[in-house]
Design an enzyme around this catalytic site. Sequence first.
Site, PDB file in Angstrom:
ATOM      1  N   GLN A 162       0.791  -1.234   0.000  1.00 16.93           N
ATOM      2  CA  GLN A 162       0.000   0.000   0.000  1.00 16.93           C
ATOM      3  C   GLN A 162       0.824   1.285   0.000  1.00 16.93           C
ATOM      4  O   GLN A 162       0.524   2.203  -0.754  1.00 16.93           O
ATOM      5  CB  GLN A 162      -0.932  -0.024   1.214  1.00 16.93           C
ATOM      6  CG  GLN A 162      -1.829   1.176   1.319  1.00 16.93           C
ATOM      7  CD  GLN A 162      -2.692   1.099   2.558  1.00 16.93           C
ATOM      8  OE1 GLN A 162      -3.641   0.337   2.605  1.00 16.93           O
ATOM      9  NE2 GLN A 162      -2.350   1.874   3.563  1.00 16.93           N
ATOM     10  N   GLU A 204      -3.402   9.442  -1.286  1.00 19.76           N
ATOM     11  CA  GLU A 204      -2.738  10.224  -0.238  1.00 19.76           C
ATOM     12  C   GLU A 204      -1.660  11.139  -0.803  1.00 19.76           C
ATOM     13  O   GLU A 204      -0.806  11.630  -0.066  1.00 19.76           O
ATOM     14  CB  GLU A 204      -2.140   9.292   0.814  1.00 19.76           C
ATOM     15  CG  GLU A 204      -3.209   8.467   1.517  1.00 19.76           C
ATOM     16  CD  GLU A 204      -2.696   7.773   2.769  1.00 19.76           C
ATOM     17  OE1 GLU A 204      -1.933   8.381   3.524  1.00 19.76           O
ATOM     18  OE2 GLU A 204      -3.062   6.614   2.963  1.00 19.76           O
ATOM     19  N   ASP A 241       4.158   0.388   4.374  1.00 25.25           N
ATOM     20  CA  ASP A 241       2.919  -0.120   4.971  1.00 25.25           C
ATOM     21  C   ASP A 241       2.414  -1.192   4.018  1.00 25.25           C
ATOM     22  O   ASP A 241       1.900  -0.898   2.939  1.00 25.25           O
ATOM     23  CB  ASP A 241       1.875   0.993   5.147  1.00 25.25           C
ATOM     24  CG  ASP A 241       0.581   0.456   5.767  1.00 25.25           C
ATOM     25  OD1 ASP A 241       0.506  -0.769   6.016  1.00 25.25           O
ATOM     26  OD2 ASP A 241      -0.353   1.255   5.995  1.00 25.25           O
ATOM     27  N   GLU A 284       4.926  -1.425   8.501  1.00 23.33           N
ATOM     28  CA  GLU A 284       3.600  -1.468   9.121  1.00 23.33           C
ATOM     29  C   GLU A 284       2.804  -2.638   8.537  1.00 23.33           C
ATOM     30  O   GLU A 284       2.906  -2.915   7.340  1.00 23.33           O
ATOM     31  CB  GLU A 284       2.910  -0.134   8.814  1.00 23.33           C
ATOM     32  CG  GLU A 284       1.512   0.000   9.364  1.00 23.33           C
ATOM     33  CD  GLU A 284       0.951   1.395   9.020  1.00 23.33           C
ATOM     34  OE1 GLU A 284       1.732   2.378   8.962  1.00 23.33           O
ATOM     35  OE2 GLU A 284      -0.252   1.493   8.796  1.00 23.33           O
ATOM     36  N   ASP A 311      -1.133  -1.781  12.677  1.00 19.53           N
ATOM     37  CA  ASP A 311      -2.236  -0.858  12.372  1.00 19.53           C
ATOM     38  C   ASP A 311      -3.543  -1.652  12.442  1.00 19.53           C
ATOM     39  O   ASP A 311      -4.249  -1.633  13.457  1.00 19.53           O
ATOM     40  CB  ASP A 311      -1.989  -0.237  10.988  1.00 19.53           C
ATOM     41  CG  ASP A 311      -3.167   0.569  10.455  1.00 19.53           C
ATOM     42  OD1 ASP A 311      -4.083   0.874  11.236  1.00 19.53           O
ATOM     43  OD2 ASP A 311      -3.186   0.901   9.252  1.00 19.53           O
ATOM     44  N   LYS A 336      -4.826   5.884  15.258  1.00 13.38           N
ATOM     45  CA  LYS A 336      -5.799   6.615  14.441  1.00 13.38           C
ATOM     46  C   LYS A 336      -7.042   6.874  15.290  1.00 13.38           C
ATOM     47  O   LYS A 336      -7.661   5.920  15.781  1.00 13.38           O
ATOM     48  CB  LYS A 336      -6.201   5.773  13.233  1.00 13.38           C
ATOM     49  CG  LYS A 336      -5.107   5.564  12.194  1.00 13.38           C
ATOM     50  CD  LYS A 336      -5.528   4.471  11.227  1.00 13.38           C
ATOM     51  CE  LYS A 336      -4.663   4.389   9.995  1.00 13.38           C
ATOM     52  NZ  LYS A 336      -4.898   3.111   9.270  1.00 13.38           N
ATOM     53  N   ARG A 365      -5.860   9.226   7.938  1.00 10.95           N
ATOM     54  CA  ARG A 365      -6.522   8.196   7.140  1.00 10.95           C
ATOM     55  C   ARG A 365      -6.338   8.532   5.663  1.00 10.95           C
ATOM     56  O   ARG A 365      -5.950   9.642   5.308  1.00 10.95           O
ATOM     57  CB  ARG A 365      -8.038   8.131   7.445  1.00 10.95           C
ATOM     58  CG  ARG A 365      -8.436   7.781   8.860  1.00 10.95           C
ATOM     59  CD  ARG A 365      -7.860   6.529   9.423  1.00 10.95           C
ATOM     60  NE  ARG A 365      -7.958   5.310   8.680  1.00 10.95           N
ATOM     61  CZ  ARG A 365      -8.532   4.181   9.107  1.00 10.95           C
ATOM     62  NH1 ARG A 365      -9.098   4.146  10.294  1.00 10.95           N
ATOM     63  NH2 ARG A 365      -8.513   3.085   8.385  1.00 10.95           N
ATOM     64  N   SER A 366      -6.678   7.573   4.803  1.00 10.29           N
ATOM     65  CA  SER A 366      -6.560   7.864   3.367  1.00 10.29           C
ATOM     66  C   SER A 366      -7.638   8.857   2.917  1.00 10.29           C
ATOM     67  O   SER A 366      -7.417   9.624   1.990  1.00 10.29           O
ATOM     68  CB  SER A 366      -6.611   6.579   2.552  1.00 10.29           C
ATOM     69  OG  SER A 366      -7.723   5.808   2.920  1.00 10.29           O
ATOM     70  N   LYS A 387       2.429  10.247  10.606  1.00  9.97           N
ATOM     71  CA  LYS A 387       2.276   9.714   9.244  1.00  9.97           C
ATOM     72  C   LYS A 387       0.978  10.293   8.674  1.00  9.97           C
ATOM     73  O   LYS A 387      -0.091  10.012   9.207  1.00  9.97           O
ATOM     74  CB  LYS A 387       2.184   8.185   9.335  1.00  9.97           C
ATOM     75  CG  LYS A 387       1.873   7.482   8.018  1.00  9.97           C
ATOM     76  CD  LYS A 387       1.497   6.014   8.255  1.00  9.97           C
ATOM     77  CE  LYS A 387       1.245   5.305   6.947  1.00  9.97           C
ATOM     78  NZ  LYS A 387       0.285   4.195   7.072  1.00  9.97           N
TER      79      LYS A 387
HETATM   80  C1  2PG Z   1      -3.190   3.018   6.653  1.00  8.26           C
HETATM   81  C2  2PG Z   1      -4.045   4.207   6.246  1.00  8.26           C
HETATM   82  C3  2PG Z   1      -3.233   5.415   5.936  1.00  8.26           C
HETATM   83  P1  2PG Z   1      -6.487   3.841   5.462  1.00  8.26           P
HETATM   84  O1  2PG Z   1      -3.435   1.885   6.236  1.00  8.26           O
HETATM   85  O2  2PG Z   1      -2.287   3.185   7.458  1.00  8.26           O
HETATM   86  O3  2PG Z   1      -2.220   5.147   4.992  1.00  8.26           O
HETATM   87  O4  2PG Z   1      -4.910   3.881   5.195  1.00  8.26           O
HETATM   88  O5  2PG Z   1      -6.883   5.118   6.061  1.00  8.26           O
HETATM   89  O6  2PG Z   1      -7.101   3.586   4.110  1.00  8.26           O
HETATM   90  O7  2PG Z   1      -6.724   2.673   6.398  1.00  8.26           O
HETATM   91 MG    MG Z   2      -1.813   1.019   7.617  1.00  5.16          MG
END
Ligand code: 2PG
Ligand code: MG
Length: 427
Positions: A162, A204, A241, A284, A311, A336, A365-366, A387
């Site tokens: 990702q 992102e 990640d 990650e 995560d 998050k 978040r994305s 991040k």
């Molecule tokens: C992640 C986030 C940010 P998402 O996986 O760490 O890059 O992505 O908000 O889509 O979960």
């Molecule tokens: Mg992640």
Amino acid sequence: MRITSIDAYQIYDSRGNPTVETVVTLEDNTRGIGIVPSGASTGQFEALELRDGDLSRFRGNSVFRAIKNVNTEIAGRLRGMDVFDQAGIDGAMVELDGTGNKSRLGANAILSVSMAVANAAAGSRQVPLYQYLSDNEGYLLPLPEIQIIGGGAHANWRTDIQDFLIIATGAQTYGETLEITHNIYHAAGDILKERGKYYGLADEGGYWPEFSTNEAILEFIIEAITQAGYSPGTDVCISLDIAASDLYDGKTYRFNLDNRTFTTDEFVDLITEWCRSYPIISIEDPMADTDWSGWKKICRSAGHKTQIIGDDLFTTNLKRIQQGIDQKAANAVLIKLNQIGTVSETIEAIKFTQKAGWLPVVSARSGETEDAFISHLAVATNAGQLKVGSFARSERMVKWNEVIRIERQLGDRARFPGAKIYDKIFF
Ligand code: 2PG
Ligand code: MG
């Protein structure tokens, strides 16, 4: 200082998707705003983001029920409460919701209020948010983890992995990390343009990937670092990640790019080999959020010199972090706000992580917004790392820029430990 009114309504995030914004007003007329972000590669153990699912409106993505929950039940419960009692207010909402994952009222409903309350309280005291949320002596400015290539769920699966990110490990100041990132981000763009491989940006702000293997991207990042005049592995390191839950079917991990599948052991071997061959300092979600044995193995093989961040594995949830600590499954936790759904629980998760000798990484978040709450959160808690995606697009830059403003306000009271934070976990 009492809460006099609460008003929620629908606005839109960086993908143009509906999200909740809440304004909390106090008896001294101070107003605080809370805006909620949204993930795409969400973990199955996250608190629930309540969407209406009515396909005739916003393709099912509207958040009118969450908004109604704020304006009726939550407002009714919180009106008259003391805004400085963040824990009491968050606790009252958790209790009112009554479920383990905030699925009745919606984590988006609850979090928008929780963030608005914190902002209103700071406003009423006339102090910046980082100061209001902090119980520290001094303040640490975070080391940024910044995306160069965005793939996976954020780029229609053009790559399996990702995020390909960089960390300016040689930087002596926060400002220097951004200068290094600027130079590398644009060097990477130049290389892609030269090769006719520039296909725009992913969700992102990192470049949209057009590569035939994941390893080719690692080589490309090294090339961009070098072309910008830096030395890979000393000035700048790579961070990934993998978001491995998205690659896992319960038995095997799969790379679609080059059509390879791996057992848990094979995937651990691959990642360990990458850590040996490339200047990778942080990974990650190297394994899926149910594959605890894989996590323990990767920690044993690479955790002595690589930050291993959970995560999807932890979803900012204290119980899951505790489980991870007991099992030695990682050495860092991605933080998050909307994975858990209140400011109080998020800060608790950060403190818990730090107490265990692990590192928290505060993350966006994305699907993001023009809000910079997390920049304040990272400084307030001395998290040490931040991040927020790439070095482009205003929903990302607002967060990097806010740390510059905070740094100026803090003057001598701010410290930037940079990559020294890793001394805590590497051995
Ligand atoms: C992640 C986030 C940010 P998402 O996986 O760490 O890059 O992505 O908000 O889509 O979960
Ligand atoms: Mg992640």
